[in-house]
Design an enzyme around this catalytic site. Sequence first.
Site, PDB file in Angstrom:
ATOM      1  N   TYR A 175      -6.697 -16.670   6.142  1.00 53.73           N
ATOM      2  CA  TYR A 175      -6.212 -15.491   5.423  1.00 53.73           C
ATOM      3  C   TYR A 175      -6.496 -15.619   3.929  1.00 53.73           C
ATOM      4  O   TYR A 175      -7.022 -14.692   3.301  1.00 53.73           O
ATOM      5  CB  TYR A 175      -4.714 -15.301   5.646  1.00 53.73           C
ATOM      6  CG  TYR A 175      -4.126 -14.241   4.731  1.00 53.73           C
ATOM      7  CD1 TYR A 175      -4.347 -12.895   4.983  1.00 53.73           C
ATOM      8  CD2 TYR A 175      -3.384 -14.589   3.597  1.00 53.73           C
ATOM      9  CE1 TYR A 175      -3.833 -11.925   4.141  1.00 53.73           C
ATOM     10  CE2 TYR A 175      -2.869 -13.626   2.753  1.00 53.73           C
ATOM     11  CZ  TYR A 175      -3.099 -12.295   3.029  1.00 53.73           C
ATOM     12  OH  TYR A 175      -2.611 -11.325   2.176  1.00 53.73           O
ATOM     13  N   GLY A 199       0.809  -1.214   0.000  1.00 54.75           N
ATOM     14  CA  GLY A 199       0.000   0.000   0.000  1.00 54.75           C
ATOM     15  C   GLY A 199       0.838   1.257   0.000  1.00 54.75           C
ATOM     16  O   GLY A 199       0.492   2.248  -0.653  1.00 54.75           O
TER      17      GLY A 199
END
Length: 318
Positions: A183, A35
């Site tokens: 996950y 990110g």
Amino acid sequence: MSSKPSTSALPWDVQRLPRAEDSIFLVTGGNAGIGYFVAEQLSGTGAAVVLGSRNPARAEAATASIRSRVPGARVRAVRLDLADLASLRTAVESLGVEYLDAVVHNAGVALDDLPRKETADGHELMFGTNHLGHFALTYWLMPLLAAAPAARVVTMGSFAAKSERLDLDDLQSRKDYRPQRTYGRSKLAQMYFGLELDRRLRAARSTVASVVVHPGGALDSLTPSRPAVHARTAGARLCGAPAALLVQGKHAGAWPAVRAVLDPNVRGGQLWGPRVFGLRGKPRREPVWSHLADTVTATRLWDASGDVTGADLGTLPG
């Protein structure tokens, strides 16, 4: 979104991105990892970039790093905690913008150990943060996205989701919790959502498009240092060198998302990832994985997500 018309006819160059001075982009989890590099690269286009982060100190370090590397960067941060659904409306209001050209749903939690953990809302932490948080955030962002000429929702999936399948009767992993599998399933749920969102946007004849991307294999040991954000030691560089034949750093893992935001030739409902075996290299469009084409599962997941978050995405803007 602002870009030079001539760039659409040229081969995509990850080092020479189109200009986007009039655009506003939000990157969730923009303070670290992939990110951060999405935000850094988008800032280089002249766009206004907002980092969504639950940690103000890390967000401050990330914005300072971007400003040190991108002269004149228009970057700032807002507090955003995807594990706290009740806070998302306030977070969106704090953006203080009239439109949003793109959101990159990147933030995520990955746990390796037992025991199973939950959000404040009582949802399994990875599923609740990675999927449900972004699902609800999209609901609150939709008016801003619809106000832009041709906005995009870019969902960051994971190669870990390719071998997983959802258990629609145990989305919260209450019966059988295994961290790595949970996950992978949380990222798979995100990818289902991104594709289903685009189907519904198209049905509503919306100007907003939804694109799904994944970073391939992205390792810290192959990621360039960014002081106060990420430090790569000489030892890590040496240990990671053999892996570079198959995978890449997180700066390169950001490329598919950046292209999905900026490239006018990218279309909603597409999947983008690294060129070489889906693990490394420049971004390219790839076929949607066969299990992601299951619209029955996507619809059931959508309905379940709306029920538990209270986010009614049933009516999308045209």
